[in-house]
Scaffold this motif. Structure first.
Motif, short mmCIF file in Angstrom:
data_model
loop_
_atom_site.label_atom_id
_atom_site.label_comp_id
_atom_site.label_asym_id
_atom_site.label_seq_id
_atom_site.Cartn_x
_atom_site.Cartn_y
_atom_site.Cartn_z
N GLU A 287 0.83 -1.21 0.00
CA GLU A 287 0.00 0.00 0.00
C GLU A 287 0.86 1.26 0.00
OE1 GLU A 287 -2.55 -0.49 3.37
OE2 GLU A 287 -3.81 -1.96 2.35
N GLN A 288 2.02 1.21 0.63
CA GLN A 288 2.89 2.37 0.71
C GLN A 288 3.81 2.52 -0.50
OE1 GLN A 288 4.96 1.81 4.40
NE2 GLN A 288 3.13 2.11 5.63
N ALA A 289 4.02 1.44 -1.23
CA ALA A 289 4.97 1.45 -2.34
C ALA A 289 4.43 2.25 -3.52
CB ALA A 289 5.25 0.01 -2.78
N SER A 290 5.37 2.80 -4.28
CA SER A 290 5.05 3.45 -5.54
C SER A 290 6.26 3.30 -6.45
CB SER A 290 4.70 4.92 -5.34
OG SER A 290 5.83 5.64 -4.88
N VAL B 166 7.74 12.81 -20.15
CA VAL B 166 6.57 12.50 -19.33
C VAL B 166 7.01 11.51 -18.25
CG1 VAL B 166 4.23 11.56 -19.28
CG2 VAL B 166 5.00 12.87 -21.27
N VAL B 167 6.67 11.85 -17.00
CA VAL B 167 7.02 10.99 -15.87
C VAL B 167 5.74 10.68 -15.10
CG1 VAL B 167 8.39 10.79 -13.75
CG2 VAL B 167 9.29 12.08 -15.71
N ALA B 168 5.52 9.39 -14.84
CA ALA B 168 4.34 8.95 -14.10
C ALA B 168 4.77 8.20 -12.86
CB ALA B 168 3.47 8.04 -14.97
N ARG B 169 3.96 8.30 -11.81
CA ARG B 169 4.18 7.53 -10.58
C ARG B 169 2.89 6.80 -10.29
NH1 ARG B 169 7.71 6.70 -6.94
NH2 ARG B 169 9.14 8.23 -7.76
N THR B 170 3.00 5.48 -10.09
CA THR B 170 1.84 4.66 -9.79
C THR B 170 2.03 3.93 -8.47
OG1 THR B 170 2.69 2.76 -11.03
CG2 THR B 170 1.25 4.30 -12.22
N GLY C 276 -2.25 -0.23 -9.73
CA GLY C 276 -2.00 0.56 -10.92
C GLY C 276 -2.47 2.00 -10.81
N MET C 277 -2.88 2.40 -9.59
CA MET C 277 -3.40 3.75 -9.37
C MET C 277 -2.35 4.81 -9.74
SD MET C 277 -5.98 5.57 -8.21
CE MET C 277 -6.95 4.58 -7.11
N LEU C 278 -2.74 5.75 -10.57
CA LEU C 278 -1.86 6.85 -10.95
C LEU C 278 -1.79 7.84 -9.81
CD1 LEU C 278 -0.16 8.13 -13.21
CD2 LEU C 278 -2.25 9.30 -13.96
N ARG C 279 -0.59 8.06 -9.27
CA ARG C 279 -0.42 8.98 -8.14
C ARG C 279 0.09 10.34 -8.56
NH1 ARG C 279 2.11 5.40 -3.20
NH2 ARG C 279 0.28 4.08 -2.92
N ALA D 208 4.72 6.19 -20.25
CA ALA D 208 5.18 6.51 -18.89
C ALA D 208 4.36 5.75 -17.84
CB ALA D 208 5.11 8.01 -18.64
N ILE D 209 3.06 5.73 -18.01
CA ILE D 209 2.20 5.03 -17.05
C ILE D 209 2.46 3.52 -17.10
CG2 ILE D 209 -0.19 4.42 -16.49
CD1 ILE D 209 -0.95 7.30 -17.37
N THR D 210 2.59 2.98 -18.29
CA THR D 210 2.87 1.54 -18.44
C THR D 210 4.20 1.18 -17.79
OG1 THR D 210 1.57 1.45 -20.48
CG2 THR D 210 3.17 -0.32 -20.12
N ALA D 211 5.22 2.02 -17.99
CA ALA D 211 6.53 1.77 -17.38
C ALA D 211 6.45 1.84 -15.86
CB ALA D 211 7.55 2.77 -17.91
N ALA D 212 5.68 2.79 -15.33
CA ALA D 212 5.52 2.92 -13.88
C ALA D 212 4.79 1.71 -13.31
CB ALA D 212 4.77 4.20 -13.53
N GLN D 213 3.76 1.25 -14.00
CA GLN D 213 3.02 0.07 -13.54
C GLN D 213 3.90 -1.18 -13.56
OE1 GLN D 213 -0.29 0.43 -16.22
NE2 GLN D 213 -1.60 1.36 -14.65
#
Length: 126
Positions: A26-29, A39-43, A47-50, A73-78
């Motif tokens: 739950e704490q990990a991202s 473009v940088v994504a954090r999930t 798979g929730m986009l943070r 970016a989202i796919t790589a973060a997931q």
């Protein structure tokens, strides 16, 4: 009674390990970037986009290109989160979910032991 104590200790230990793993998950991202790095994504869990950061120059690249960059970016973060989750589960439970049937058998064994413990507890309460 020693067998029952051992079973109870084992079951409680496994439940505690699962709880710790769940808290860590739950704490990990994890972070992922588009191939051009604009473009940088954090999930996080599920798979929730943070967070999503888009460089201004990416906004000028056109809708299709921006769409592909965001998706990448989202796919790589997931994918990075999934790998992190595998490591967390492997560390806490001694096996990674991707190991498939071994992991499933382990969870089924915990469920069976929990049922046995509950049954023994009910019998002792009679």
């Amino acid at each position: 009674m020693n067998n029952l104590d051992g079973l109870a200790h084992y079951a409680l230990d496994q439940v505690d390990r699962l709880r710790r793993a769940q808290e860590r998950l739950e704490q990990a991202s994890a972070e992922g970037r588009s191939p051009d790095g604009l473009v940088v994504a954090r999930t996080g869990a599920g798979g929730m986009l943070r967070d999503l950061r888009i460089d201004e120059s990416a906004l000028r690249s056109g809708a299709d290109r921006l769409s592909h960059a965001v998706t990448a970016a989202i796919t790589a973060a997931q994918a990075a989160y999934n790998e992190q989750a595998e490591d967390i589960m492997g560390g806490e439970m001694g096996m990674r979910p991707s190991e498939g049937s071994e992991f499933d058998r382990g969870i089924a064994r915990i469920d069976a032991l929990t049922e046995q413990l509950e049954d023994l507890t009910r019998r002792m309460d009679r």
